[in-house]
Design an enzyme around this catalytic site. Structure first.
Site, PDB file in Angstrom:
ATOM      1  N   ALA A  93       0.839  -1.193   0.000  1.00 55.14           N
ATOM      2  CA  ALA A  93       0.000   0.000   0.000  1.00 55.14           C
ATOM      3  C   ALA A  93       0.874   1.242   0.000  1.00 55.14           C
ATOM      4  O   ALA A  93       2.032   1.210   0.432  1.00 55.14           O
ATOM      5  CB  ALA A  93      -0.927   0.005   1.226  1.00 55.14           C
ATOM      6  N   ASP A 101      -6.357   8.884  15.184  1.00 56.75           N
ATOM      7  CA  ASP A 101      -6.712   8.711  13.764  1.00 56.75           C
ATOM      8  C   ASP A 101      -7.440   7.390  13.560  1.00 56.75           C
ATOM      9  O   ASP A 101      -7.137   6.641  12.631  1.00 56.75           O
ATOM     10  CB  ASP A 101      -5.452   8.780  12.893  1.00 56.75           C
ATOM     11  CG  ASP A 101      -5.785   8.973  11.412  1.00 56.75           C
ATOM     12  OD1 ASP A 101      -6.896   9.469  11.110  1.00 56.75           O
ATOM     13  OD2 ASP A 101      -4.949   8.637  10.557  1.00 56.75           O
ATOM     14  N   GLY A 112       0.733   5.391   1.145  1.00 58.18           N
ATOM     15  CA  GLY A 112       0.032   6.456   1.857  1.00 58.18           C
ATOM     16  C   GLY A 112       0.718   7.784   1.628  1.00 58.18           C
ATOM     17  O   GLY A 112       1.687   7.900   0.868  1.00 58.18           O
TER      18      GLY A 112
END
Length: 644
Positions: A25, A141, A27
């Protein structure tokens, strides 16, 4: 096109240890890779900060803070951090690899979840956050993207990149950190505020989204969403899912109260509320499939045993018309005879069908008695007493007509000291009136003293920590002139500190005295290897070669780490050799104007020098070039054009 193939880190080995196999992934701050720890032969996730951010001290500090914070949380529902380090311009974390998906993937594929599934996900998340809150940290978060669900069903909380100490206020110059859909009102009004209740609010929003398939506040812009968080209450989930249990509405409302003073004070308190709400729900309420679900899930109805009472029909037994009466206890009118009736013949034992009839009658009586007993008020349910004090639990049990049985104590990391951890039978279980319920009362977290392992070898230090009931945490390495290479410099927390059992202890290990890496660029492989090994370093020659206009073919064109860098004895320096200069075909510019010739040569990668002499002071045409057109020359070299 496979973008993974274009990633420069895939296939590389970071820090001489972590082989990067695939990109998982990307970010805004880092890229996550699947990697192999070549020392321990285990698969892990490697979180690598974008090199462009590595020069920013604020981002690096935040990145390292994540590692140190998580290293102190030895909790089964928190993604572990094994190591943190740097390799050239790469700053990385080595983390636990979770094969599975995120909660966001689940919501995208399935829409709204059954209440049981939503609580099964929420409660491990709250347990993880509760451990963080009790350790003095706030996540800040929380969102579905940061909830990982493994293929084995384990739920883990990830990405503590915005974590802060409870007593710390971040200086953000007005910037709002976190994801707008899950921000608590106080995070919007006071950016940087760190309080466990901001995580509680976010979890309430996540629960609403799991139960309904939708975020509670939406809008065409982030500003509209932020406005709604400040001025509108989160709507009850039952407004979107008719028939949803009131207890779930109550749980969401408690967690998402706009006034933080009305919310549970941390995730542990919200976890207690969630468990109590679950105990008050029936199986039908927990397994109700919401209309927003993408597909109707199996409700497991046939997995639960059901007792369906029914009337028993007793068939009349057949009668032997030519024989005697069928047996004692069965009244039947005898046939009329002209004379006195004949005496019945004696049997040595009753016939089998008489036994069957007697058994049937007894069965009817037994079932009837059982139904009467169950419906006569002889049973009750164990009331919910989890997280209540012992006195409160006793009052509730006595009010329900039950007695308090054996009371024992045990340590608990998540349940407040002096309150109920569990009961036997569990809350909601069916129990006879006046029966007793056993209680387990929390003694709070078990605490132990961190041993002093300074100057221990790393393996011995880890053993000592485990023997004292602690977990060896993240290992970092620092230079030291006093402590031998491979031995412990310090721990966090320090030796002699009281910590709860099972806590992780971060270990700082000596890399020995620092060594200045010498500059070996331009040297032959043999000379470079000798210089580096003399300095106490190891050498690795990369299979890759690069073009260099300044370094001869076969000599060292690049070294990693570079000269001037500080390294430890035994560290590896990777050498990349030169393929020599890149050769480029020279364009033919004879007869061109000076401007056109210069533009064409420079576009080809050459420097241009003009030779006008006396005759070419006022000329504008190229009469000659130092390397003829069509020949090859090193890219970046100088081509002289003669002008007449």
């Amino acid at each position: 096109m496979d973008t993974t193939l274009q990633d420069p880190l895939v296939g590389q080995v970071l820090d001489g240890r972590y082989r990067v196999d695939a990109r998982i992934a990307v970010g805004g701050m880092a890229t996550v890779y699947r990697a192999l720890d070549t020392r321990l032969d285990r698969v892990l996730a490697l979180k690598v900060m974008h090199p462009a951010l590595a020069a920013d001290g604020t981002f690096v500090e935040r990145f390292i803070r994540e590692a140190k914070s998580v290293a102190r949380l030895a909790h089964p529902n928190v993604v572990q951090v094994f190591d943190q380090g740097t390799d050239g311009s790469y700053v990385y974390l080595a983390m636990e690899y979770i094969a599975g998906c995120t909660l966001r993937d689940v919501l995208r594929d399935r829409g709204a979840l059954q209440p049981r599934a939503a609580l099964d996900i929420l409660e491990p998340v709250l347990a993880a956050l509760g451990a963080a809150h009790r350790a003095g940290f706030v996540h800040r978060d929380m969102k579905p993207e940061n909830v990982l669900i493994g293929d084995d069903g384990r739920v883990k909380v990830a990405d503590f990149g915005l974590v802060r100490s409870v007593d710390t206020v971040t200086s953000t110059t007005g910037a709002v950190l976190g994801t707008v859909s899950y921000l608590a009102p106080e995070q919007i009004e006071q950016p940087g505020a760190a309080d466990p209740r901001v995580d509680v609010y976010a979890c309430g929003v996540v629960l609403h989204e799991m139960l309904t398939g939708e975020k509670p506040h939406d809008g065409d812009s982030p500003a509209i969403v932020l406005y709604k968080h400040l001025h509108e209450d989160v709507p009850p989930p039952s407004a979107l899912v008719p028939g949803l249990a009131y207890e779930l509405d109550e749980l969401v409302a408690s967690a998402t109260a706009r006034n933080p003073g009305l919310r549970p004070y941390d995730a542990v308190a919200l976890l207690a509320q969630s468990r109590e709400a679950r105990s008050r729900l029936s199986d039908d309420q927990l397994d109700a499939v919401p209309p927003q679900a993408a597909s109707v899930a199996h409700d497991r109805a046939e997995d639960r045993t059901s007792v369906l009472p029914r009337a028993l029909s007793v068939r009349p037994l057949p009668v032997d018309e030519d024989g005697p009466e069928p047996g004692a206890g069965i009244l039947r009118t005898s046939r009329l005879e002209s004379g006195p009736p004949l005496p019945p013949r004696r049997r040595t034992r009753p016939p089998g069908r008489v036994y069957a009839l007697v058994a049937a009658v007894l069965l009817v009586l037994g079932v009837g008695a059982g139904v009467w007993y169950i419906n006569s008020g002889q049973f009750t349910k164990v009331p919910p007493v989890l997280e209540k004090t012992e006195a409160q639990a006793r009052d509730r049990l006595e009010a329900a007509g039950l007695e308090v049985g054996k009371v024992r104590h045990e340590y608990s990391d998540t349940v407040k000291r002096g309150t109920v951890v569990s009961t036997d039978p569990e809350p909601g279980a069916r129990i006879r009136d006046n029966d007793s319920v056993k209680l387990v009362i929390s003694d709070g977290p078990e605490t132990v003293e961190v041993p002093d392992v300074q100057d221990y070898r790393l393996d011995k230090a880890r053993t000592a920590l485990k023997q004292d009931g602690l977990e060896p945490g993240m290992v970092t390495r620092e230079f030291s002139d006093e402590v031998e290479r491979g031995s412990v410099i310090s721990t966090d927390p320090a030796g002699g500190t009281e910590r709860r059992a099972g806590s992780a202890v971060a270990i700082v290990v000596s890399k020995g005295s620092p060594i200045d890496v010498p500059d070996v660029t331009g040297e032959s492989v043999e000379d470079a290897t000798a210089d580096l090994e003399e300095a106490g370093l190891k050498v690795k020659v990369s299979s890759e070669e690069i073009n260099s206009a300044d370094v001869d073919k076969g000599a060292v064109a690049r070294q990693t780490p570079e000269d001037g860098t500080t390294a430890a004895e035994g560290d590896t320096v990777t050498l990349t050799l030169s393929k020599g200069p890149e050769m480029v075909e020279v364009p033919d510019v004879v007869g061109d104007s000076v401007d056109d010739a210069k533009a064409e040569l420079e576009d080809a990668g050459f420097e241009v020098d003009e030779d006008r002499g006396l005759l070419g002071l006022f000329g504008d045409t190229v009469k000659k070039q130092s390397v003829e057109g069509g020949e090859s020359a090193p890219k970046g070299s100088k081509i002289t054009i003669t002008i007449r």
